[in-house]
Design a protein around this motif. Structure first.
Motif, PDB file in Angstrom:
ATOM      1  N   PRO A 122       0.749   5.448  18.170  1.00 28.17           N
ATOM      2  CA  PRO A 122       0.759   5.405  16.829  1.00 28.17           C
ATOM      3  C   PRO A 122       1.035   7.067  16.544  1.00 28.17           C
ATOM      4  N   VAL A 123       1.703   7.160  15.082  1.00 34.30           N
ATOM      5  CA  VAL A 123       1.981   8.409  14.463  1.00 34.30           C
ATOM      6  C   VAL A 123       1.085   8.526  13.253  1.00 34.30           C
ATOM      7  N   GLU A 124       0.733   9.879  12.799  1.00 37.07           N
ATOM      8  CA  GLU A 124      -0.010  10.228  11.768  1.00 37.07           C
ATOM      9  C   GLU A 124       0.864  11.077  10.883  1.00 37.07           C
ATOM     10  N   ALA A 125       1.131  10.719   9.691  1.00 37.66           N
ATOM     11  CA  ALA A 125       1.957  11.606   8.756  1.00 37.66           C
ATOM     12  C   ALA A 125       0.943  11.877   7.596  1.00 37.66           C
ATOM     13  N   ASN A 126       0.603  13.244   7.566  1.00 36.66           N
ATOM     14  CA  ASN A 126      -0.125  13.713   6.572  1.00 36.66           C
ATOM     15  C   ASN A 126       0.660  14.604   5.329  1.00 36.66           C
ATOM     16  N   PHE A 127       0.209  14.194   4.207  1.00 36.31           N
ATOM     17  CA  PHE A 127       0.864  15.307   3.057  1.00 36.31           C
ATOM     18  C   PHE A 127      -0.143  15.157   2.069  1.00 36.31           C
ATOM     19  N   THR A 128       0.264  16.018   1.236  1.00 36.99           N
ATOM     20  CA  THR A 128      -0.453  16.441  -0.087  1.00 36.99           C
ATOM     21  C   THR A 128       0.192  15.880  -1.565  1.00 36.99           C
ATOM     22  N   LEU A 129      -0.283  14.902  -2.305  1.00 41.05           N
ATOM     23  CA  LEU A 129       0.534  14.853  -3.557  1.00 41.05           C
ATOM     24  C   LEU A 129      -0.422  15.807  -4.665  1.00 41.05           C
ATOM     25  N   GLU A 130       0.388  16.366  -5.519  1.00 43.61           N
ATOM     26  CA  GLU A 130      -0.163  17.089  -6.569  1.00 43.61           C
ATOM     27  C   GLU A 130       0.668  16.961  -7.771  1.00 43.61           C
ATOM     28  N   ARG A 131       0.115  17.436  -8.664  1.00 42.22           N
ATOM     29  CA  ARG A 131       0.904  17.270 -10.011  1.00 42.22           C
ATOM     30  C   ARG A 131       1.916  18.572 -10.101  1.00 42.22           C
ATOM     31  N   LEU A 132       3.039  18.386 -10.832  1.00 43.91           N
ATOM     32  CA  LEU A 132       3.916  19.558 -10.933  1.00 43.91           C
ATOM     33  C   LEU A 132       3.649  19.892 -12.615  1.00 43.91           C
ATOM     34  N   ARG A 133       3.372  21.206 -12.794  1.00 43.34           N
ATOM     35  CA  ARG A 133       3.436  21.442 -14.439  1.00 43.34           C
ATOM     36  C   ARG A 133       4.490  21.736 -14.892  1.00 43.34           C
TER      37      ARG A 133
END
Length: 133
Positions: A122-133
């Protein structure tokens, strides 16, 4: 009867940051799990109806980023990610999707654990979702 040699499927794609290789000066190529992870992130961050002539490519994740960050919105984002991956990305078998809201920083930490169809690990993909202002 002759046996055919088995080949493993290899996936490759350009690095979307368009970084030149330091020694050759050519664009960096991502292969196998790195290429799939890059495609998964791009798919998640693409809105539906954003790509011409392909209205169902993408997810509805960005629509949820301007709502209050709580467990309900995290569940909606998880459902959107699972739906986009099952409909559009045939190279992955999704094992788990984790979405952790961080209301103090107005971000969502996303972890997608998947297995490429041509691999056993298995592979793990990590990322962050954030609001753009």
């Amino acid at each position: 009867m002759a046996t055919l040699p088995t080949t493993t499927i290899q996936y490759s794609d350009f690095d979307f940051r368009f970084i030149a290789h330091p020694q050759t000066g050519r664009l960096v190529i991502r292969k196998n799990a790195d290429a799939i992870t890059q495609a998964v992130k791009l798919l998640i961050m693409t809105n539906q109806n954003e790509r011409p002539f392909r209205p169902f490519v993408g997810s509805t994740v960005r629509q949820h980023l301007f709502e209050q960050f709580d467990s309900f919105v995290a569940s909606e984002i998880k459902t959107s990610i699972l739906q986009a991956l099952s409909n559009i990305e045939p190279r992955v078998i999704v094992i788990d999707v984790q979405v952790e809201p961080d209301p103090d920083n107005t971000t969502m930490d996303v972890t997608i654990i998947y297995r490429p169809i041509n691999a056993t690990k298995p592979v793990e993909a990590n990322f962050t979702l954030e609001r753009l202002r």
